[in-house]
Design a protein around this motif. Structure first.
Motif, PDB file in Angstrom:
ATOM      1  N   ASP A 252      -8.817   2.446  -2.450  1.00 49.93           N
ATOM      2  CA  ASP A 252      -8.752   2.362  -0.989  1.00 49.93           C
ATOM      3  C   ASP A 252      -8.477   3.745  -0.424  1.00 49.93           C
ATOM      4  O   ASP A 252      -7.418   4.332  -0.665  1.00 49.93           O
ATOM      5  CB  ASP A 252      -7.641   1.386  -0.587  1.00 49.93           C
ATOM      6  CG  ASP A 252      -7.678   1.017   0.887  1.00 49.93           C
ATOM      7  OD1 ASP A 252      -7.826   1.936   1.727  1.00 49.93           O
ATOM      8  OD2 ASP A 252      -7.552  -0.181   1.191  1.00 49.93           O
TER       9      ASP A 252
ATOM     10  N   SER B   4      -5.838  -5.204   2.374  1.00 52.15           N
ATOM     11  CA  SER B   4      -6.534  -4.487   1.295  1.00 52.15           C
ATOM     12  C   SER B   4      -7.427  -5.450   0.514  1.00 52.15           C
ATOM     13  O   SER B   4      -7.255  -6.668   0.560  1.00 52.15           O
ATOM     14  CB  SER B   4      -5.533  -3.829   0.349  1.00 52.15           C
ATOM     15  OG  SER B   4      -4.675  -4.802  -0.242  1.00 52.15           O
TER      16      SER B   4
ATOM     17  N   ARG C 138      -0.236   2.206  -5.835  1.00 51.21           N
ATOM     18  CA  ARG C 138      -0.550   3.579  -5.429  1.00 51.21           C
ATOM     19  C   ARG C 138      -0.921   4.400  -6.653  1.00 51.21           C
ATOM     20  O   ARG C 138      -0.572   4.061  -7.782  1.00 51.21           O
ATOM     21  CB  ARG C 138       0.655   4.239  -4.742  1.00 51.21           C
ATOM     22  CG  ARG C 138       1.168   3.503  -3.542  1.00 51.21           C
ATOM     23  CD  ARG C 138       2.315   4.212  -2.857  1.00 51.21           C
ATOM     24  NE  ARG C 138       1.863   5.333  -2.033  1.00 51.21           N
ATOM     25  CZ  ARG C 138       2.660   6.011  -1.225  1.00 51.21           C
ATOM     26  NH1 ARG C 138       3.951   5.718  -1.155  1.00 51.21           N
ATOM     27  NH2 ARG C 138       2.192   7.000  -0.489  1.00 51.21           N
TER      28      ARG C 138
ATOM     29  N   TYR D 197      -3.556   0.621   4.197  1.00 49.75           N
ATOM     30  CA  TYR D 197      -3.763  -0.150   2.968  1.00 49.75           C
ATOM     31  C   TYR D 197      -2.775  -1.310   2.897  1.00 49.75           C
ATOM     32  O   TYR D 197      -3.139  -2.441   2.542  1.00 49.75           O
ATOM     33  CB  TYR D 197      -3.617   0.779   1.763  1.00 49.75           C
ATOM     34  CG  TYR D 197      -3.367   0.082   0.447  1.00 49.75           C
ATOM     35  CD1 TYR D 197      -4.421  -0.482  -0.267  1.00 49.75           C
ATOM     36  CD2 TYR D 197      -2.078  -0.011  -0.078  1.00 49.75           C
ATOM     37  CE1 TYR D 197      -4.195  -1.117  -1.483  1.00 49.75           C
ATOM     38  CE2 TYR D 197      -1.837  -0.640  -1.290  1.00 49.75           C
ATOM     39  CZ  TYR D 197      -2.892  -1.199  -1.989  1.00 49.75           C
ATOM     40  OH  TYR D 197      -2.668  -1.838  -3.184  1.00 49.75           O
ATOM     41  N   GLN D 198      -1.511  -1.037   3.247  1.00 52.47           N
ATOM     42  CA  GLN D 198      -0.504  -2.091   3.165  1.00 52.47           C
ATOM     43  C   GLN D 198      -0.779  -3.224   4.154  1.00 52.47           C
ATOM     44  O   GLN D 198      -0.463  -4.375   3.886  1.00 52.47           O
ATOM     45  CB  GLN D 198       0.888  -1.510   3.423  1.00 52.47           C
ATOM     46  CG  GLN D 198       1.411  -0.681   2.253  1.00 52.47           C
ATOM     47  CD  GLN D 198       2.880  -0.364   2.407  1.00 52.47           C
ATOM     48  OE1 GLN D 198       3.292   0.246   3.382  1.00 52.47           O
ATOM     49  NE2 GLN D 198       3.680  -0.790   1.452  1.00 52.47           N
TER      50      GLN D 198
ATOM     51  N   TYR E  35      -1.860   5.078   3.469  1.00 53.54           N
ATOM     52  CA  TYR E  35      -1.120   4.043   2.750  1.00 53.54           C
ATOM     53  C   TYR E  35      -0.687   2.912   3.687  1.00 53.54           C
ATOM     54  O   TYR E  35      -0.733   1.742   3.317  1.00 53.54           O
ATOM     55  CB  TYR E  35       0.093   4.671   2.059  1.00 53.54           C
ATOM     56  CG  TYR E  35       0.895   3.705   1.219  1.00 53.54           C
ATOM     57  CD1 TYR E  35       0.295   3.009   0.169  1.00 53.54           C
ATOM     58  CD2 TYR E  35       2.247   3.478   1.484  1.00 53.54           C
ATOM     59  CE1 TYR E  35       1.031   2.115  -0.603  1.00 53.54           C
ATOM     60  CE2 TYR E  35       2.987   2.601   0.716  1.00 53.54           C
ATOM     61  CZ  TYR E  35       2.380   1.917  -0.320  1.00 53.54           C
ATOM     62  OH  TYR E  35       3.104   1.040  -1.084  1.00 53.54           O
TER      63      TYR E  35
ATOM     64  N   SER F  67      -4.236   2.179  -3.570  1.00 53.28           N
ATOM     65  CA  SER F  67      -4.238   3.164  -2.489  1.00 53.28           C
ATOM     66  C   SER F  67      -4.429   4.571  -3.047  1.00 53.28           C
ATOM     67  O   SER F  67      -3.585   5.082  -3.792  1.00 53.28           O
ATOM     68  CB  SER F  67      -2.920   3.099  -1.715  1.00 53.28           C
ATOM     69  OG  SER F  67      -2.846   4.141  -0.770  1.00 53.28           O
TER      70      SER F  67
ATOM     71  N   PRO G  12      -5.654   7.723  -0.862  1.00 54.49           N
ATOM     72  CA  PRO G  12      -6.217   8.312   0.360  1.00 54.49           C
ATOM     73  C   PRO G  12      -7.255   9.388   0.051  1.00 54.49           C
ATOM     74  O   PRO G  12      -7.133  10.125  -0.938  1.00 54.49           O
ATOM     75  CB  PRO G  12      -4.984   8.888   1.058  1.00 54.49           C
ATOM     76  CG  PRO G  12      -3.858   8.001   0.605  1.00 54.49           C
ATOM     77  CD  PRO G  12      -4.186   7.689  -0.828  1.00 54.49           C
TER      78      PRO G  12
END
Length: 527
Positions: free
Chosen positions: A149, A160, A237, A156-157, A153, A166, A168
């Protein structure tokens, strides 16, 4: 008052084609800005002009052209900019309507240069993509696939793709090899709509990763339109990478940057540019905010690379300026710079930096004018006054923050619509102004005093101090004294947007390449 000089549509167009420095500033709020604006207009609303202008238009003798759509905001903006020391400020001849009448192309939405460029990239490079149904089938079949993704972040949270991680945008080339070490593993890159997944996918392709790589076609919007379910509140992440991976990624990124004709600079050259008053220079640190806080170059702004490419008009509002990018690994700066160069920017990456150069610590603080004088009161004093009655609390924070949480009984007010807002608020014998930190509210103290003729006070430390002290909070749209036009509601932000709005957004993106052709000023090139 003397008549303010103007610049015409043809003046702006000529400067853009000649790559001259200029700032075309739309001082309306974000929602009306998103309804129609020129391609390279920068939206700096009048309500927070003083808090944003120094970082977004750093050189005081930049050719600044200001406009609105007949609301009378631009004339006020000219006065404020001149008071702040900007010496070459003019109005756009005829405002937005003048641009339209002269045959200028108008664009909707926000961050349009980057979004239009993403569509141009896909049309010219045929960036590979898979439909939402195909990606879900791979996930359900437990195929050898990893979903990355490319958004921030926090985005994403919010929502998703199932199994998504995640990473970036600027982190993709640095991290992907360790997240998909087997060259046969399929990599899927997604964002909410199209731009960041296209740019992220093409970044991995340009960098030469051996894996099969595809964008999730139309992002989370496409996923929802296919009737599929998104995850919420995930926390997967990227992790740190090994030295071998870092060196490989650095070599790959440098090749891409060289192909895009990214220029190189030394630390000494950067320091000379920072002292040069004849040219606008932006210094962007494109690493993660956490790395930036641990140590960065003096004068740098934290702008994670994926967002810098997505929102270039917000961070660098002077078209034709010099952009200088830094990191500590040679990956993220070079990859981000490769896109900015294709976007037509004069962009440099600083080479030869060492750990000692990253000497400044902490978060980036925007340069702002010297604060206005105001009489401040504590949260406890405000609590006492509210018990006594006859006090009006005006909250100048963003409408989203206000709706989420505000002082009970506070009125939400847009500073740019102050007179109208006060007409909607019962008169009081005294006023207390606040926002998240009180920095924006402080700017309005003298204005409220002049309009009401009553004593006006500033809540010390803003609403945050009220909540920290344990006083009650309220939520919802209880007392909106101004229309909620401070932010354009993006159709790709949440899961509750109407299907028609999501589809209309995609249809608009598909038409951007044709609009770029009609406009004719973009200067983009795709490697």
């Amino acid at each position: 008052m003397s008549k303010v000089a103007t610049r015409s549509f043809s003046d702006i167009r000529r400067a853009l084609l000649a790559h001259q420095e200029l700032a075309l500033v739309d001082v309306r709020e974000e929602a009306p800005f998103a309804e129609a604006h020129p391609l390279f207009a920068a939206n700096i609303p009048l309500s927070k002009l003083e808090l944003e202008i120094f970082s977004r238009v750093p050189r005081r003798d930049t050719a600044v052209t200001v406009y609105d759509n007949g609301e009378g905001l631009a004339d006020i903006a000219v006065q404020r900019l001149q008071a702040l020391g900007y010496s070459d400020v003019r109005l756009l001849e005829g405002g937005l309507q003048g641009w339209r009448d002269a045959g200028g192309e108008l664009f909707i939405d926000v961050n349009v240069p980057s979004k239009a460029f993403g569509e141009l990239v896909e049309s010219q490079r045929h960036t590979p993509s898979l439909a939402a149904e195909e990606v879900l089938a791979l996930i359900n079949a437990k195929a050898d696939v990893v979903v990355l993704d490319a958004r921030r972040y926090d985005e994403y949270q919010t929502m998703s793709i199932p199994s998504g991680i995640s990473v970036p945008g600027a982190e993709l080339v640095l991290r992907a090899r360790e997240l998909a070490p087997d060259p046969s593993t399929r990599i899927i890159v997604n964002c909410a709509g199209r731009t960041r997944s296209i740019i992220g996918t093409q970044s991995l392709v340009n960098a030469g990763l051996p894996n099969p790589i595809s964008a999730l076609r139309n992002g989370t919007i496409g996923w929802l339109l296919a009737g599929q379910t998104l995850d919420h509140g995930q926390a997967r992440r990227f992790s740190e990478v090994g030295e071998d991976t870092r060196e490989q990624a650095s070599a790959d990124a440098r090749k891409v940057a060289d192909k895009a004709r990214v220029q190189r600079a030394s630390h000494a050259e950067l320091k000379r540019w920072q002292a040069d008053l004849t040219r606008s220079t932006y210094l962007f640190d494109v690493r993660t905010p956490e790395e930036f806080a641990d140590g960065h170059l003096p004068g740098a702004r934290s702008t994670p690379g994926g967002q810098l490419v997505q929102e270039t008009d917000h961070f660098a509002s002077v078209r034709g300026a010099r952009l200088v990018l830094v990191d500590n690994d040679g990956v993220r700066a070079n990859m981000s710079a490769s896109w900015l160069a294709q976007l037509g920017w004069d962009v440099f990456v600083v080479d030869g930096l060492n750990a000692a150069d990253f000497s400044e610590k902490g978060e980036w603080n925007a340069p702002i004018p010297a604060p206005h004088q105001a009489e401040e009161i504590s949260a406890q004093t405000l609590a006492d006054w509210r018990l006594q009655g006859d006090v009006a609390v005006l909250d100048f924070t963003t409408s989203a923050n206000y709706v989420k949480q505000h002082i009970p009984g506070a009125w939400w007010v847009l500073r740019s619509q102050l007179q109208d807002a006060l007409n909607n608020i019962p008169a009081a014998s005294r006023y207390v102004l606040t926002c998240g930190s009180s920095r924006l509210a402080r700017l309005a103290v003298a204005e409220v005093e002049a309009l009401t003729g009553k004593p006006v006070f500033l809540l010390q430390g803003g609403s945050g101090t009220w909540f920290a002290a344990g006083f009650a909070a309220e939520s919802g749209e209880s007392q909106l004294a101004s229309p909620r036009i401070d932010r354009y509601r993006r159709p790709y932000e949440g899961t509750d947007a109407p299907r028609e709005a999501m589809q209309a957004y995609l249809d608009w993106e598909f038409g951007l390449v044709e609009q770029l052709g009609r406009d004719g000023t973009h200067g983009f090139h795709v490697i």
